[in-house]
Design a protein around this motif. Structure first.
Motif, PDB file in Angstrom:
ATOM      1  N   GLY A 109      29.026 -31.784 -98.223  1.00 10.61           N
ATOM      2  CA  GLY A 109      29.960 -31.613 -97.103  1.00 10.61           C
ATOM      3  C   GLY A 109      29.970 -32.733 -96.081  1.00 10.61           C
ATOM      4  N   TYR A 110      29.368 -33.872 -96.420  1.00  9.16           N
ATOM      5  CA  TYR A 110      29.429 -34.999 -95.481  1.00  9.16           C
ATOM      6  C   TYR A 110      30.782 -35.699 -95.623  1.00  9.16           C
ATOM      7  N   LYS A 111      31.362 -36.015 -94.483  1.00 11.25           N
ATOM      8  CA  LYS A 111      32.683 -36.669 -94.494  1.00 11.25           C
ATOM      9  C   LYS A 111      32.554 -38.164 -94.242  1.00 11.25           C
ATOM     10  N   ILE A 112      31.485 -38.538 -93.547  1.00  6.87           N
ATOM     11  CA  ILE A 112      31.266 -39.955 -93.258  1.00  6.87           C
ATOM     12  C   ILE A 112      29.807 -40.268 -93.555  1.00  6.87           C
ATOM     13  N   ALA A 113      29.580 -41.374 -94.266  1.00  8.82           N
ATOM     14  CA  ALA A 113      28.204 -41.807 -94.514  1.00  8.82           C
ATOM     15  C   ALA A 113      28.122 -43.293 -94.189  1.00  8.82           C
ATOM     16  N   LEU A 114      27.019 -43.684 -93.548  1.00 11.20           N
ATOM     17  CA  LEU A 114      26.925 -45.066 -93.071  1.00 11.20           C
ATOM     18  C   LEU A 114      25.771 -45.829 -93.704  1.00 11.20           C
ATOM     19  N   THR A 115      26.041 -47.088 -93.977  1.00 11.42           N
ATOM     20  CA  THR A 115      25.023 -48.001 -94.500  1.00 11.42           C
ATOM     21  C   THR A 115      24.642 -48.938 -93.344  1.00 11.42           C
ATOM     22  N   VAL A 116      23.894 -49.995 -93.640  1.00 11.91           N
ATOM     23  CA  VAL A 116      23.753 -51.055 -92.620  1.00 11.91           C
ATOM     24  C   VAL A 116      24.262 -52.372 -93.202  1.00 11.91           C
ATOM     25  N   LYS A 117      25.256 -52.258 -94.079  1.00 14.52           N
ATOM     26  CA  LYS A 117      25.921 -53.460 -94.559  1.00 14.52           C
ATOM     27  C   LYS A 117      26.810 -53.939 -93.412  1.00 14.52           C
ATOM     28  N   SER A 151      33.791 -41.933 -80.629  1.00  9.19           N
ATOM     29  CA  SER A 151      32.860 -41.063 -81.358  1.00  9.19           C
ATOM     30  C   SER A 151      33.167 -41.142 -82.857  1.00  9.19           C
ATOM     31  N   LEU A 152      32.242 -40.633 -83.663  1.00 11.62           N
ATOM     32  CA  LEU A 152      32.494 -40.613 -85.109  1.00 11.62           C
ATOM     33  C   LEU A 152      33.655 -39.682 -85.430  1.00 11.62           C
ATOM     34  N   ASN A 153      33.813 -38.674 -84.597  1.00 11.92           N
ATOM     35  CA  ASN A 153      34.924 -37.752 -84.768  1.00 11.92           C
ATOM     36  C   ASN A 153      36.260 -38.483 -84.636  1.00 11.92           C
ATOM     37  N   ARG A 180      34.915 -43.968 -97.016  1.00  9.20           N
ATOM     38  CA  ARG A 180      34.263 -43.249 -95.923  1.00  9.20           C
ATOM     39  C   ARG A 180      32.784 -42.955 -96.162  1.00  9.20           C
ATOM     40  N   LEU A 181      32.345 -43.066 -97.399  1.00 12.19           N
ATOM     41  CA  LEU A 181      30.931 -42.772 -97.663  1.00 12.19           C
ATOM     42  C   LEU A 181      30.082 -44.039 -97.768  1.00 12.19           C
ATOM     43  N   THR A 182      30.670 -45.172 -97.444  1.00 11.33           N
ATOM     44  CA  THR A 182      29.867 -46.405 -97.360  1.00 11.33           C
ATOM     45  C   THR A 182      30.338 -47.229 -96.164  1.00 11.33           C
ATOM     46  N   LEU A 183      30.414 -46.613 -95.028  1.00 12.26           N
ATOM     47  CA  LEU A 183      30.862 -47.344 -93.834  1.00 12.26           C
ATOM     48  C   LEU A 183      29.848 -48.424 -93.478  1.00 12.26           C
ATOM     49  N   LYS A 184      30.380 -49.497 -92.933  1.00 17.00           N
ATOM     50  CA  LYS A 184      29.498 -50.612 -92.564  1.00 17.00           C
ATOM     51  C   LYS A 184      28.957 -50.420 -91.147  1.00 17.00           C
ATOM     52  N   GLN A 219      26.432 -26.438 -85.062  1.00 16.03           N
ATOM     53  CA  GLN A 219      27.539 -27.348 -85.379  1.00 16.03           C
ATOM     54  C   GLN A 219      27.686 -27.465 -86.894  1.00 16.03           C
ATOM     55  N   ASN A 220      28.736 -28.133 -87.317  1.00 15.34           N
ATOM     56  CA  ASN A 220      28.885 -28.458 -88.730  1.00 15.34           C
ATOM     57  C   ASN A 220      28.623 -29.957 -88.863  1.00 15.34           C
ATOM     58  N   THR A 221      27.484 -30.306 -89.410  1.00 13.91           N
ATOM     59  CA  THR A 221      27.095 -31.719 -89.485  1.00 13.91           C
ATOM     60  C   THR A 221      27.818 -32.387 -90.648  1.00 13.91           C
ATOM     61  N   ILE A 222      28.658 -33.349 -90.341  1.00  9.04           N
ATOM     62  CA  ILE A 222      29.437 -33.993 -91.410  1.00  9.04           C
ATOM     63  C   ILE A 222      29.177 -35.502 -91.480  1.00  9.04           C
ATOM     64  N   TYR A 223      28.167 -35.969 -90.736  1.00 10.75           N
ATOM     65  CA  TYR A 223      27.866 -37.396 -90.747  1.00 10.75           C
ATOM     66  C   TYR A 223      26.444 -37.637 -91.217  1.00 10.75           C
ATOM     67  N   ILE A 224      26.278 -38.666 -92.009  1.00 14.43           N
ATOM     68  CA  ILE A 224      24.927 -39.019 -92.462  1.00 14.43           C
ATOM     69  C   ILE A 224      24.784 -40.543 -92.475  1.00 14.43           C
ATOM     70  N   ALA A 225      23.575 -40.997 -92.170  1.00 13.21           N
ATOM     71  CA  ALA A 225      23.260 -42.427 -92.320  1.00 13.21           C
ATOM     72  C   ALA A 225      22.191 -42.507 -93.400  1.00 13.21           C
ATOM     73  N   TYR A 226      22.428 -43.330 -94.429  1.00 17.74           N
ATOM     74  CA  TYR A 226      21.463 -43.426 -95.517  1.00 17.74           C
ATOM     75  C   TYR A 226      20.199 -44.149 -95.022  1.00 17.74           C
ATOM     76  N   PRO A 227      19.011 -43.556 -95.224  1.00 19.35           N
ATOM     77  CA  PRO A 227      17.797 -44.303 -94.863  1.00 19.35           C
ATOM     78  C   PRO A 227      17.719 -45.596 -95.685  1.00 19.35           C
ATOM     79  N   TYR A 228      17.325 -46.641 -95.085  1.00 20.83           N
ATOM     80  CA  TYR A 228      17.232 -47.983 -95.700  1.00 20.83           C
ATOM     81  C   TYR A 228      18.599 -48.455 -96.227  1.00 20.83           C
ATOM     82  N   SER A 229      19.660 -47.764 -95.834  1.00 20.41           N
ATOM     83  CA  SER A 229      21.013 -48.116 -96.262  1.00 20.41           C
ATOM     84  C   SER A 229      21.203 -47.921 -97.771  1.00 20.41           C
ATOM     85  N   SER A 230      20.272 -47.209 -98.404  1.00 16.12           N
ATOM     86  CA  SER A 230      20.300 -47.092 -99.861  1.00 16.12           C
ATOM     87  C   SER A 230      21.203 -45.969-100.341  1.00 16.12           C
TER      88      SER A 230
END
Lengths: 353, 389
Positions: free
Chosen positions: A306-314, A163-165, A324-328, A282-293
């Protein structure tokens, strides 16, 4: 003879009988052992073979011989207090079959939280899906049979879906994760995520993280509902934000000044989080950037919100020391299993000697 | 007595053990394992794998905590590993100071492998200093300029060059080319100068497209610093046209008469390309079709909303204007009549509710105002009668 003395006599008799039987048994077993030892003097080594399973314990390890029939799950439950930790035992005894008399090692402390070896370091592949359908042509849509085949590949090849956790703990160097860890994410919040992906994932004992944009999910026809999300959450699935409107967070709208733009981005990031927080408790701490932007400004706002993890599609795997804010992530667009296999990366070679 | 008897009875029944067995010293079974772990430890040490050897000695001690050889070897290796880890950490810091971030990271990773709980290394590898960078200016590297000189120009401090290097994703701060464009961020709490003149950063306007272009300046130093992603990068050169996929998907949904879903998908396209003619056209069509469906279901006001949205896409849509007008008048008439029906059936509260719906849209519609007043008066009278009774 009085009653009391009669009882005493009976007690004594019972004691004697007990001793006779006990001694008889002792005699029988000692005779048997000696008999074996004498009949086959060349098999003295058999003395070395443990008659009883051996268990040695220190602060860091349990070293034990197997009685036969134990599974890593049972051992994890017994020694680590958690059946879910069976991977710890499997990873520590790679290539060893769990047979009778086999010595195995059970690490009691997490010994390699970063997954570092002399040849490199552990990375985690994050797979990214969008929609599912029985048949579809769009690269962002995965046909049911293809998805099933991909998940079966993961299961058959002993990958573990985390999990992301758990990933966050790995990124914080707080806890180790299984050597062959992968993560599954599904963007947007289409209904097919519940109708098609969910039963397949459950079949293989996997979970996933869904990134939903709240103007769509729970609102539109064709979107997943909040009740469905709650049901999946109860099964260990996670829900993260994909903003309010699935907009490009780095783009200013026409005629938008700096202040209005930042206010809009903050709203996209914060309000979507608040909606999910409230709907799913819940406490939402994950985000995925739309279009990876994303850019530095967007990352800063994510951090503030308050996001702890953010994901791109790199494309690529994620080591514990990554940003942690530009995970692949790897978008699974092609359908052949060969391409899918190349997307899964759990180790990055680099000499660490 | 019984036991002795049995023991003696047993003895003659058994042959005497052969001499060679007696002569073999009886070794505790666990000692076999201790020996094996010690042997493996030595083997690892011979290969130079101190981490592997350390584990073997710890396993030997798990089996027999009192084994002196295992204890000594474990303690000796622990010292060696920690001292070696410290050396790698120091080397890493030196590389970092020089701006050789790739090499520095490798040294930190080695240190952590040797000493998995090394606090300073854990901190350096996991902490992410994120400066609050509001604005930046783009500086073009001139002949003879280094990143530290650029740091001196803007921050008045040579040693602030790592900020610029990290902001620009530069893995080797010494590898800067003339003509290269570098973003110099303004950082909260740090004075920002251009020489002795403060830069008016509020006027610095950087577009996001410029920012994306600047992403190109990700450089790697030596061979070993490179992230082996050659194949990956090749694919990234041809980015997936996600917008085109969404556009096709939207058209597909429209064809399947899934208008609402199509609208969401086209919105995604328009978020990126606000002028996308296909997305605009189909968004209009989807809203129109939704409007018609709602109109047929007599959900007039929601239908009206849809036709109004259509006008945002196509202001000259005459059909939309007609439908809006028609929706509104049918809505008013429908609720007006419903009110009359309730009134005739003496359901005054329901009648008032229906007429109020009409009044919100058009206070002067037919006799709606008069009827509401009339119904309210009757209600009051009924209340009064009830009270007097």
């Amino acid at each position: 003879m009085g009653m009391a003395s009669k009882r005493l006599y009976r007690d004594k008799l019972e004691l004697i009988i007990f001793f006779v039987i006990g001694a008889g048994l002792l005699f029988q077993s000692s005779c048997a052992t000696l008999d074996v030892a004498l009949k086959e003097p060349e098999t003295v080594v058999s003395e070395e073979k443990p008659l009883k399973p051996m268990v040695f314990k220190s602060e860091e390890y349990v070293v034990c011989s197997l009685e036969g029939g134990e599974t890593s799950v049972a051992l994890a439950e017994r020694y680590l207090g958690d059946a879910e930790k069976s991977w710890v035992i499997e990873d520590a005894n790679e290539g060893i079959s769990f047979e009778k008399d086999q010595m195995i090692i059970i690490p009691l402390k997490e010994e390699n939280k970063g997954g570092l070896t002399a040849d490199g370091y552990q990375v985690v592949s994050v797979l990214c899906y969008h929609r599912f359908a029985e048949n579809c042509k769009s690269p962002l849509c995965t046909p049911t049979l293809i998805f099933d085949q991909q998940m079966r590949y993961l299961k058959d090849n002993h990958y573990r879906v985390i999990s992301l956790n758990e990933l966050l703990d790995f990124l914080n160097y707080r806890h180790a994760i299984p050597k062959r860890s992968v993560l599954i994410t599904i963007d947007d919040g289409y209904r097919s995520c519940y109708d098609i992906a969910y039963p397949i994932l459950k079949k293989y004992g996997f979970t996933a993280t869904m990134f939903i944009y709240t103007n769509f999910a729970g609102v539109a026809r064709g979107a997943i509902t909040w009740d469905q999300l709650r049901e999946m959450k109860a099964d260990g699935f996670e829900v993260g934000s994909h903003t309010l409107s699935h907009c490009d967070l780095t783009k200013k709208k026409e005629g938008e000044d700096d202040q209005t733009y930042i206010a809009r981005i903050k709203k996209e990031l914060l309000v979507s989080k608040q909606i999910i927080d409230k709907k799913l408790n819940q406490n939402t701490i994950y985000i995925a950037y739309p279009y990876s932007s994303c850019n530095q400004r967007v990352m800063n706002i994510c951090n503030q919100v308050g996001y702890k993890i953010a994901l791109t599609v790199k494309r690529g795997g994620n080591p514990f020391f990554t940003e942690r804010l530009t995970l692949k992530r790897d978008q699974i667009l092609k359908r052949d299993i060969e391409t899918f296999i190349t997307r899964i990366k759990t180790f990055q070679e680099l000499s660490l000697e | 007595m019984v036991m002795i008897g049995i023991a003696s009875a047993c003895a003659p029944a058994v042959k005497k053990p052969p001499k060679e067995i007696v002569s073999i010293p009886v070794e505790a079974p666990e000692e076999k394992f201790v020996k094996e772990y010690l042997r493996r430890g030595m083997e690892y040490e011979d290969k130079g794998d101190l981490v592997g050897a350390f584990k073997q000695y710890k396993l030997a001690m798990t089996v027999n905590p009192k084994n002196q050889e295992a204890l000594e070897n474990r303690n000796r290796l622990e010292m060696e590993l920690r001292s070696s880890a410290k050396e790698h950490y120091k080397t890493g810091l030196k590389f970092q100071k020089k701006g050789k971030y790739g090499l520095a990271r490798r040294q930190f990773l080695i240190a952590l492998r040797l000493w998995p709980d090394y606090p300073e290394v854990v901190k350096v590898l996991t902490s992410k200093k994120r400066f609050d960078m509001k604005k930046y200016i783009v500086h073009t590297i001139k002949p003879g300029e280094s990143l530290s000189k650029v740091a001196m120009i803007y921050y008045g401090d040579y040693y602030k060059f790592p900020i610029i290097a990290k902001y620009n994703d530069i893995s080797d701060a010494t590898d800067i080319k003339v003509g290269q464009k570098i973003k110099v961020p303004e950082i909260e709490g740090i004075e920002f100068f251009a020489g002795n003149v403060a830069v008016k950063t509020a006027k610095v306007e950087i577009t996001d497209s410029e920012l994306k272009k600047l992403k190109k300046y990700t450089m790697e130093g030596k061979e070993e610093e490179k992230e082996p992603e050659a194949e990956v990068k090749e694919e990234e050169k041809k980015p997936l046209d996600e917008v085109a996929i969404y556009r096709d998907h939207g058209v597909d949904l429209f064809m399947k008469k899934k208008y609402q879903e199509a609208i969401f998908v086209f919105n995604k396209v328009l978020n990126i390309h606000p002028e996308d003619s296909i997305a605009l056209e189909y968004s209009y069509k989807s809203h129109f079709q939704q409007g018609i469906a709602l109109f047929d279901k007599k959900d007039y006001m929601v239908a009206k909303d849809q036709f109004e949205v259509c006008l945002q896409y196509r202001s000259d849509c005459q059909k939309c204007h007609r439908y809006i007008k028609e929706s509104e008048s049918l809505y008013k008439e429908m609720h007006y009549r419903k009110g009359m029906q309730f009134f005739e059936n003496e359901l005054l509260i329901e009648a008032i509710r229906q007429w109020k719906l009409v009044k919100i849209i058009d206070p002067n519609y037919k006799r709606v105002d008069y009827l509401i007043n009339k119904a309210n008066t009757i209600l009051k009278k009924i209340e009064e009668i009830k009270k007097t009774r």
